[in-house]
Motif scaffolding. Structure first.
Motif, PDB file in Angstrom:
ATOM      1  N   GLU A   8       0.834  -1.190   0.000  1.00  0.00           N
ATOM      2  CA  GLU A   8       0.000   0.000   0.000  1.00  0.00           C
ATOM      3  C   GLU A   8       0.874   1.247   0.000  1.00  0.00           C
ATOM      4  O   GLU A   8       1.855   1.326   0.738  1.00  0.00           O
ATOM      5  CB  GLU A   8      -0.893   0.014   1.243  1.00  0.00           C
ATOM      6  CG  GLU A   8      -1.991  -1.026   1.222  1.00  0.00           C
ATOM      7  CD  GLU A   8      -3.056  -0.728   0.192  1.00  0.00           C
ATOM      8  OE1 GLU A   8      -3.303   0.452  -0.086  1.00  0.00           O
ATOM      9  OE2 GLU A   8      -3.633  -1.674  -0.334  1.00  0.00           O
ATOM     10  N   GLN A  12       0.385   8.505   0.624  1.00  0.00           N
ATOM     11  CA  GLN A  12      -0.905   9.086   0.273  1.00  0.00           C
ATOM     12  C   GLN A  12      -1.334  10.092   1.336  1.00  0.00           C
ATOM     13  O   GLN A  12      -0.981   9.957   2.503  1.00  0.00           O
ATOM     14  CB  GLN A  12      -1.980   7.997   0.193  1.00  0.00           C
ATOM     15  CG  GLN A  12      -1.901   7.095  -1.016  1.00  0.00           C
ATOM     16  CD  GLN A  12      -3.003   6.057  -0.945  1.00  0.00           C
ATOM     17  OE1 GLN A  12      -3.231   5.447   0.090  1.00  0.00           O
ATOM     18  NE2 GLN A  12      -3.696   5.856  -2.049  1.00  0.00           N
ATOM     19  N   PRO A  13      -2.117  11.093   0.976  1.00  0.00           N
ATOM     20  CA  PRO A  13      -2.731  11.942   2.005  1.00  0.00           C
ATOM     21  C   PRO A  13      -3.585  11.092   2.928  1.00  0.00           C
ATOM     22  O   PRO A  13      -4.149  10.071   2.523  1.00  0.00           O
ATOM     23  CB  PRO A  13      -3.590  12.915   1.186  1.00  0.00           C
ATOM     24  CG  PRO A  13      -2.983  12.907  -0.188  1.00  0.00           C
ATOM     25  CD  PRO A  13      -2.453  11.516  -0.392  1.00  0.00           C
ATOM     26  N   ASP A  15      -6.528  11.419   4.128  1.00  0.00           N
ATOM     27  CA  ASP A  15      -7.936  11.219   3.772  1.00  0.00           C
ATOM     28  C   ASP A  15      -8.121  10.257   2.608  1.00  0.00           C
ATOM     29  O   ASP A  15      -9.238   9.895   2.276  1.00  0.00           O
ATOM     30  CB  ASP A  15      -8.616  12.561   3.485  1.00  0.00           C
ATOM     31  CG  ASP A  15      -7.960  13.335   2.360  1.00  0.00           C
ATOM     32  OD1 ASP A  15      -6.979  12.822   1.775  1.00  0.00           O
ATOM     33  OD2 ASP A  15      -8.424  14.453   2.057  1.00  0.00           O
ATOM     34  N   GLU A  16      -7.018   9.825   1.965  1.00  0.00           N
ATOM     35  CA  GLU A  16      -7.116   8.845   0.890  1.00  0.00           C
ATOM     36  C   GLU A  16      -6.737   7.444   1.356  1.00  0.00           C
ATOM     37  O   GLU A  16      -6.782   6.491   0.588  1.00  0.00           O
ATOM     38  CB  GLU A  16      -6.211   9.257  -0.276  1.00  0.00           C
ATOM     39  CG  GLU A  16      -6.636  10.550  -0.963  1.00  0.00           C
ATOM     40  CD  GLU A  16      -5.725  10.919  -2.113  1.00  0.00           C
ATOM     41  OE1 GLU A  16      -4.924  10.042  -2.548  1.00  0.00           O
ATOM     42  OE2 GLU A  16      -5.794  12.065  -2.589  1.00  0.00           O
ATOM     43  N   LYS A  17      -6.336   7.310   2.594  1.00  0.00           N
ATOM     44  CA  LYS A  17      -5.938   6.021   3.122  1.00  0.00           C
ATOM     45  C   LYS A  17      -7.143   5.265   3.675  1.00  0.00           C
ATOM     46  O   LYS A  17      -8.224   5.813   3.858  1.00  0.00           O
ATOM     47  CB  LYS A  17      -4.877   6.211   4.218  1.00  0.00           C
ATOM     48  CG  LYS A  17      -3.515   6.674   3.700  1.00  0.00           C
ATOM     49  CD  LYS A  17      -2.544   6.859   4.838  1.00  0.00           C
ATOM     50  CE  LYS A  17      -1.169   7.278   4.341  1.00  0.00           C
ATOM     51  NZ  LYS A  17      -0.464   6.175   3.686  1.00  0.00           N
ATOM     52  N   PHE A  18      -6.921   3.988   3.983  1.00  0.00           N
ATOM     53  CA  PHE A  18      -7.936   3.137   4.584  1.00  0.00           C
ATOM     54  C   PHE A  18      -7.959   3.437   6.079  1.00  0.00           C
ATOM     55  O   PHE A  18      -6.958   3.222   6.783  1.00  0.00           O
ATOM     56  CB  PHE A  18      -7.585   1.675   4.317  1.00  0.00           C
ATOM     57  CG  PHE A  18      -8.572   0.690   4.860  1.00  0.00           C
ATOM     58  CD1 PHE A  18      -9.911   0.734   4.490  1.00  0.00           C
ATOM     59  CD2 PHE A  18      -8.163  -0.299   5.742  1.00  0.00           C
ATOM     60  CE1 PHE A  18     -10.817  -0.187   4.979  1.00  0.00           C
ATOM     61  CE2 PHE A  18      -9.059  -1.227   6.241  1.00  0.00           C
ATOM     62  CZ  PHE A  18     -10.393  -1.173   5.857  1.00  0.00           C
ATOM     63  N   GLN A 129      -3.294  -0.257   6.730  1.00  0.00           N
ATOM     64  CA  GLN A 129      -3.390  -0.297   5.268  1.00  0.00           C
ATOM     65  C   GLN A 129      -3.487  -1.701   4.672  1.00  0.00           C
ATOM     66  O   GLN A 129      -4.243  -1.923   3.716  1.00  0.00           O
ATOM     67  CB  GLN A 129      -2.240   0.491   4.637  1.00  0.00           C
ATOM     68  CG  GLN A 129      -2.195   1.967   5.035  1.00  0.00           C
ATOM     69  CD  GLN A 129      -3.574   2.603   5.024  1.00  0.00           C
ATOM     70  OE1 GLN A 129      -4.242   2.674   3.997  1.00  0.00           O
ATOM     71  NE2 GLN A 129      -4.030   3.062   6.207  1.00  0.00           N
ATOM     72  N   THR A 132      -6.928  -3.556   3.653  1.00  0.00           N
ATOM     73  CA  THR A 132      -7.733  -3.358   2.445  1.00  0.00           C
ATOM     74  C   THR A 132      -7.946  -4.677   1.709  1.00  0.00           C
ATOM     75  O   THR A 132      -8.897  -4.827   0.942  1.00  0.00           O
ATOM     76  CB  THR A 132      -7.064  -2.347   1.497  1.00  0.00           C
ATOM     77  OG1 THR A 132      -5.732  -2.769   1.205  1.00  0.00           O
ATOM     78  CG2 THR A 132      -7.024  -0.962   2.133  1.00  0.00           C
TER      79      THR A 132
END
Length: 342
Positions: A8, A12-13, A15-18, A129, A132
């Protein structure tokens, strides 16, 4: 079975992560000295506060731990963070305390660490992460050493004693240490909870039961880091390796794991002779020329002490009938977790 390395993207920002709801469970016994730093690490987590609860389970501490936890609960509400103070006093065991936390948890994913660990700010985000993938039931993060000042701490650091890479490469099945581990609650439905009377080896036992009985995958999230201090004295180091030996014996009894080979008199004679006649003189010259330090000089003697302690622990350990018991997530004979008094 080889653990899955999480791929993963970690940059990533947020708010884009799980970011699923998660319950963090931490057993505590006489944790007065560790609690301030631990709590600061929890407050510093970048995981959204609305998605996480921290369950701190006092396991019958005799110091100021209960008072500090009561204060922490009040402080956490001011910070908008959910911290719950639980109590497990019937069984003196970190595994029993973790079971108390599991039963009280409100989330479907459970994360574990210990009172003397220092989770880094992105620890929880990175640990989540790999989930997912719906086939992943367990995720192990990495354990690295806190900065040390003694020769023994530097010795252990060179050996990467704390790293999960050792346990993830176990020849029987990979496993993660509960210092940095996350589990789907669903995976516990069939495998059961921790063995509450087991004194060591419960993390391996749990991970192996989950993988064998539920066919869940274990993933490694290397960037999900907690720090832990090495043992700073010979007595502490010896107890650590003695515990490793006991763990090996218990896991042999529970899962048929091969026992460590016992060192012989010939082994000791060869290693001490090699150290005295070859390794020590070479290390001494390098130290004089500032190309090595005293850890190079003590590496073999300390390593032999650890080997002997582990061998002794394995030889002397006896698994009690009580330690074979498994608690279950839904079982009427177990009382609900006790919320600690305000």
């Amino acid at each position: 079975m080889t653990p899955v390395q999480s791929d993963e993207p970690m940059n990533q920002p947020v708010d884009e992560k799980f970011l699923p709801p998660v319950s963090v469970i931490i057993p505590i016994y006489n944790g007065e000295a560790d609690l301030p730093d631990l709590l600061n690490c929890l407050w510093a987590q970048t995981y959204p506060a609305s998605q996480v609860e921290y369950l701190l389970v006092d396991n019958g501490s005799g110091d100021r731990t209960p008072d500090l936890l009561k204060t922490a609960v009040q402080t956490s509400s001011d910070r908008g963070i959910t911290l719950r103070y639980l109590s497990e006093t019937q069984i003196q065991s970190s595994y029993a305390a973790r079971n108390t936390g599991v039963r009280a948890a409100k989330s479907k994913i459970l994360a574990f660490t210990d009172a003397d660990c220092r989770p880094q700010p992105d620890w929880l985000i990175n640990l989540m992460q790999p989930f997912t993938d719906p086939a992943v039931g367990l995720v192990a993060g990495e354990v690295v050493a806190l900065p040390g000042t003694t020769l023994l701490e530097e010795f252990a650091d060179r050996q990467d004693t704390l790293s999960q890479k050792h346990t993830l490469a176990h020849p029987f099945l990979p496993y993660g240490q509960t210092a940095n581990l996350a589990i789907r609650q669903q995976a516990l439905e069939k495998a059961g909870l921790f063995r509450p009377y087991l004194t060591t080896g419960g993390d391996a036992d749990m991970c192996w039961r989950i993988q064998q009985q539920g066919n869940w995958k274990l993933a490694f999230a290397e960037s999900a880091v907690v720090q832990h201090r090495h043992r700073a004295t010979l007595s502490e180091l010896r107890r650590q390796w003695h515990r490793y030996g006991r763990s090996n014996r218990y896991l042999h009894e529970l899962h048929g794991v091969s026992l460590m080979r016992e060192p012989t008199s010939r082994d000791y004679f060869y290693r001490w002779s090699r150290w005295f006649l070859k390794e020590m003189p070479i290390a001494a010259v390098k130290i004089a020329n500032r190309k090595a330090n005293f850890v190079d000089l003590i590496n073999t003697p300390v390593g032999l002490m650890c080997w002997q302690a582990r061998s002794q622990g394995q030889r002397e350990a006896k698994l009690s009938d009580a330690a074979r018991q498994i608690e279950w997530l839904h079982q009427n004979q177990f009382e609900p977790p006790i919320e600690a008094p305000d």
